[in-house]
Enzyme design. Structure first.
Site, PDB file in Angstrom:
ATOM      1  CG  ASP A 525      -1.471  39.156  62.076  1.00 14.41           C
ATOM      2  OD1 ASP A 525      -1.265  37.993  61.742  1.00 14.41           O
ATOM      3  OD2 ASP A 525      -2.621  39.647  62.201  1.00 14.41           O
ATOM      4  CD  GLU A 528       1.058  34.980  56.882  1.00 10.74           C
ATOM      5  OE1 GLU A 528       0.586  36.036  56.419  1.00 10.74           O
ATOM      6  OE2 GLU A 528       0.994  34.677  58.074  1.00 10.74           O
ATOM      7  CG  ASP A 602      -6.755  33.909  61.510  1.00 11.13           C
ATOM      8  OD1 ASP A 602      -6.213  34.285  62.572  1.00 11.13           O
ATOM      9  OD2 ASP A 602      -6.815  34.621  60.487  1.00 11.13           O
TER      10      ASP A 602
HETATM   11  C1  NOJ Z   1      -5.037  37.957  61.433  1.00 13.63           C
HETATM   12  C2  NOJ Z   1      -4.540  37.296  62.669  1.00 13.63           C
HETATM   13  O1  NOJ Z   1      -4.339  35.933  62.446  1.00 13.63           O
HETATM   14  C3  NOJ Z   1      -5.519  37.544  63.805  1.00 13.63           C
HETATM   15  O2  NOJ Z   1      -5.033  36.939  64.966  1.00 13.63           O
HETATM   16  C4  NOJ Z   1      -5.707  39.030  63.988  1.00 13.63           C
HETATM   17  O3  NOJ Z   1      -6.663  39.257  65.009  1.00 13.63           O
HETATM   18  C5  NOJ Z   1      -6.192  39.654  62.686  1.00 13.63           C
HETATM   19  N1  NOJ Z   1      -5.247  39.376  61.649  1.00 13.63           N
HETATM   20  C6  NOJ Z   1      -6.389  41.164  62.811  1.00 13.63           C
HETATM   21  O4  NOJ Z   1      -5.209  41.810  63.022  1.00 13.63           O
END
Ligand code: NOJ
Length: 935
Positions: A525, A528, A602
């Protein structure tokens, strides 16, 4: 340390805490605020007026490599001369080497334009920076194992004509592609089968901002240019950018001749057909963390695939802009053409133009170049249950058993951030997960898997980050010190996975962390990278990576380098067992499809995000990265039950199907719903599982040829202009299944578009006939328990009907074939099966069978490939064959004859009460046998 108070303000912004306000857009630059975008827009507007051309080819520099030896690339090379007229000091001439080649077996032309730099004469560049333009994006984007393609195809010949604007014509081996290079005022025309498809630099927007000293800047600017932010950055959050090279942008315009529809260039939360940006912001490709991103917007997102597809009825064309820097793309639909303008902050111009008859020609050739989408673990196309966070081992095991109790099949459960010891990746929180192996063994009993999150930021001062700093495998700031920024763990460094040292370290951490565990997988995660203290929520552009290249040059491939390094490491670890790794990445680039799945980041629990998830997934599917889904039922916020139900009904069609929720949301595992919603969702997830044989076949086809798994209406049917803009319904692979998920609150019916033919409602096979020659819409009933879905006549679907707790437990179940004949009584289907978990399929250990019905009379199977070993396929019995009868009524008798090998037997036909179908039960034949059934 690059991080000051201004950044702290951004950091303190509650980016990650659910808000009702959506994305904080002021954190991102507009084109107007971005120095290089602004400059290129101004330049293009002025050039449209003056029509001045500053670029021409120096005829004496042309070098045409005649086939010297078989192994040599056949390139056309020359120098473009950029001339800045300066009557006062004498014209400034800048040399820009250009190359043109045809890439083998891909119907494509590659064009590169670099800048001839002379670092030895220029002491203005800091010693820690690489003095050249970054020209290695292709090494990450292309499938470099496929040496064949990079060999290049032959240029058949060239000629020079005329004197006013010399034209050089280059042909590929079979003369289907002709490239005309205009030398005086540089321009390129690309023809496919004698039809003009592309005009490059049509509008003279080409602009390569060459290296110059700040003091001499004004001598180096044309009248159409503006010096805006050439050596500094006024944007509130990136004022510290040192911009050591000054202006470096590259820009070029491409006209799709006679094409009025363009698609692709994810990631944007926007329509499938790209919009005209003449009066809006351009589409931006710049990997950034965008919590609750704005929808119907060209704003940048987590991933970037700079591949655009254009099409009309009989020709399709693609632009692959191989550049990893911050990039903006403008689109103008003008008359029957589409005019595009591509602007990148740095790097070289490296572009591959694909030509074909249909979009599928392009995707197929694009994945030949950039690599096949992986064939994932069969279990990973089942359902994934995730949440930020499952707190401890009992919590995980409780979800696991509640899912079973309420008969929700699932395969993967996930641990987000909080499973770590204080956000230190490669560790487990000791009290919550005291014995990870025990947990994984328990999950493995039903064939289940666990995914844990590992991000590329590493908390300062623990064994992992310490060794990365010590061994010099991290990302550096512009002064050459380890870069320290803010992310989840507080002060952190970032692993540099572009650096072989960083790769080796990363690999070592995984080896230690995973050891011999087989059912543990990884989620990368925030790659970017997301940096809370950084400009635009990401890395300062003057950070320094491997070989002295700035973040500015490599930004969009950083995420790819992280997840690919993770995958390579997992693959090595699992080599003993030969298992396929599963990696989920948030950031992606062209080529990411080789090793990772992704998701749309998100989103929030509201109807608009549900709606937009469909075009977003469709877009990734047509640019070679089909393994994508959206968080069901919206990451932030608490979905009302109706939304949750509808989102599951849509989510079962996402290639990557995962329920996920923000830490601040209420628990919403599907078994927590009240009736009847719980049963409706259960039915939807069970449907996904029943269709796994068909879906896995679609994944195999995607792997083999790039065929989208969620396939837009227009994709195989470009003859119908009515379909070009449809992005709320889709086909599932080549299966003929046509679905339109409900994305509107309180909807009880929906308008659905059909091309002429016969369709069968999925659950009861009742026919729907569309006469005429143009697509038509029909109103389809869709109360809460109904998903509008039809099988298009002409297809054969394979499924396994029985509910099991996980995909692995379905291996012993028999198959059902569903035959949906077209109006002529013909139907076709294919089925792919392998062991679902290893790489043995690459050695031929798989089954591929075709099923066909001809004239409504003979149904037969043809085995195209079968594995050598017995245990590969599981149960291959056919339990039932169901045939929709609307198109073949006259030919259906009371019994049928089955011929299988030397065996011949008669079996009765069952008829449904409503007369929609007949079926053969227990036909005593298998999907891995050749047989024939005569009606
Ligand atoms: C950002 C991610 O997009 C999300 O899916 C994740 O739950 C959070 N980071 C926490 O790790």
């Amino acid at each position: 340390m690059i991080f000051n108070n201004r950044f702290l303000i951004i950091f303190l912004l509650p980016l990650y805490w659910a808000t009702a306000f959506g994305f904080t857009e002021y954190l991102l630059k507009t084109c107007q605020q971005s120095g290089f975008c602004h400059r290129n827009k101004v330049y293009s507007q002025n050039i449209l007026k003056t029509k001045n051309s500053y670029y021409s080819i120096d005829l004496s520099s042309i070098n045409y490599e005649v086939e010297k030896s078989k192994s040599e690339l056949n390139l056309f090379t020359a120098n473009i001369i950029k001339t800045i007229p300066r009557p006062d000091v004498g014209d400034i001439k800048v040399v820009l080497p250009i190359s043109i080649s045809f890439l083998k077996d891909t119907n494509s032309v590659r064009l590169t334009i670099d800048e001839d730099r002379h670092p030895e004469l220029d002491n203005s560049i800091s010693e820690i920076l690489n003095p050249y333009r970054y020209n290695e994006t292709w090494k990450w984007a292309f499938d470099i194992d496929n040496k064949d393609i990079l060999q290049g195809d032959k240029l058949s010949f060239y000629e020079l004509k005329g004197s006013s604007n010399n034209v050089i014509s280059l042909y590929n081996r079979d003369n289907s592609i002709k490239v005309e290079v205009y030398t005086n005022s540089f321009k390129i025309k690309v023809f496919y089968n004698d039809t003009l498809v592309f005009t490059v630099n049509d509008r003279l927007f080409m602009n390569l901002e060459h290296k110059r000293l700040k003091e001499l800047n004004f001598q180096n600017i044309n009248p159409e240019e503006t010096p805006y932010n050439m050596f500094g950055d006024d944007f509130e959050y990136s004022k510290d950018d040192t911009l050591k090279f000054g202006p470096e942008s590259v820009a070029l315009d491409f006209t799709f001749n006679n094409m009025e529809n363009v698609y692709g260039i994810p990631e944007h939360a926007d329509s499938l057909k790209l919009k005209d940006t003449s009066n809006t912001e351009p589409y931006r490709l710049f990997n950034v963390d965008v919590f609750e991103y704005t929808i119907d917007s060209p704003m940048p997102m987590y991933g970037a695939i700079p591949f655009m597809i254009g099409t009309n009825k009989d020709t399709s064309a693609g632009i692959f802009w191989v550049n990893a820097a911050d990039t903006w793309v403008d689109i103008a639909y003008e008359g029957s053409d589409t005019k595009t303008h591509w602007i990148s902050e740095t790097g070289i111009i490296d572009v591959v133009l694909f030509l074909g008859k249909s979009p599928s020609d392009l995707t197929k050739n694009y994945i030949k170049l950039t690599g096949k989408p992986q064939l994932p673990l069969l279990s990973s196309i089942g359902y994934h249950q995730c949440r930020w966070n499952y707190n401890d081992e009992p919590d995980v095991l409780n979800v696991d058993s509640e899912m079973d109790k309420y008969q929700f099949p699932f395969d993967f459960i996930w641990l987000d951030l909080e499973y770590t010891d204080d956000k230190k990746y490669f560790t487990w929180k000791p009290n919550s997960f005291p014995n990870p192996k025990r947990l994984l063994n328990k999950l493995a009993r039903l064939g289940r898997q666990l995914v844990v999150l590992i991000d590329p930021h590493l908390k300062l001062n623990y064994f992992v980050s310490d060794s990365v700093v010590e061994d010099q495998g991290c990302v550096y700031n512009s002064e050459g010190d380890p870069f320290i920024g803010h992310c989840w763990p507080g002060n952190s460094i970032w692993i540099d996975t572009l650096n072989p040292i960083g790769q080796k370290l990363w690999d070592g951490f995984f080896k230690k962390f995973i050891g011999s565990i087989k059912n543990l997988h990884i989620w990368n995660d925030m790659n970017e990278p997301s940096i809370f203290s950084g400009p635009e929520t990401t890395a300062p552009k003057d950070l320094i990576h491997y070989a002295g290249f700035e973040e500015r040059s490599i930004h969009n491939i950083y995420g790819l380098s992280v997840h690919e390094t993770t995958y390579d490491s997992l693959k090595e670890i699992k080599d003993g067992s030969g298992l396929r790794p599963f990696v989920l990445t948030r950031a992606f680039f062209a080529g990411s499809q080789r090793t990772a799945a992704t998701w749309t980041g998100d989103n929030a629990a509201n109807w608009d995000y549900l709606r937009i998830s469909i075009p977003m997934c469709l877009t990734n599917n047509i640019v070679g990265m089909p393994f994508i889904g959206a968080d069901v039922a919206g990451f932030s916020g608490d979905p009302e039950p109706e939304l949750l139900v509808r989102w599951y009904q849509a989510g079962i069609w996402y290639p990557f199907f995962r329920g996920h929720a923000h830490i601040d949301t209420k628990r919403r595992e599907p078994y927590l719903l009240d009736e009847p919603d719980r049963s409706i969702v259960r039915e939807a997830i069970q449907l996904r599982y029943a269709l796994l044989p068909m879906l896995y076949t679609s994944f195999f086809n995607a792997h083999r040829t790039g065929t989208p798994i969620m396939k837009p209406m227009f994709y195989d049917k470009t003859m119908y202009p009515e379909l070009y803009a449809i992005d709320d319904q889709f086909y599932v692979g080549d299966s003929g299944l046509l679905v339109k998920p409900i994305v509107d609150k309180e909807a009880t019916s929906v308008e659905m578009m059909f091309v002429p033919g016969i369709y069968y409602e999925y659950t009861n096979l009742s026919p729907l006939i569309i006469n005429g020659i143009v697509p038509q819409s029909r109103n389809i009933d869709a109360p809460l328990d109904i998903i509008p879905m039809f099988i298009e006549g002409g297809h054969i679907l394979t499924r396994r009907n029985k509910y099991r707790r996980s995909s692995k437990l379905m291996r012993h179940d028999p198959y059902t074939l569903v035959i949906a004949p077209d109006v002529y009584g013909n139907a076709f289907g294919d089925l792919y099966i392998d062991d679902g978990e290893t790489f043995e399929f690459e050695k031929g250990e798989y089954l591929e069978t075709n099923f066909s019905l001809n004239d409504g009379k003979v149904l037969k199977s043809t085995v195209l490939n079968e594995p050598q070993f017995d245990n590969v396929l599981g149960n291959t019995d056919i339990y039932e064959i169901k045939i929709a009868t609307a198109a073949i009524k006259k030919t259906v008798k009371k019994t049928v004859t089955i011929i299988s090998g030397s065996n011949k037997h008669e079996v009765p036909l069952h008829r449904s009460e409503d007369g929609n179908w007949v079926s053969i039960r227990y036909p005593k034949i298998k999907v891995d046998e050749t047989w024939e059934i005569t009606f």
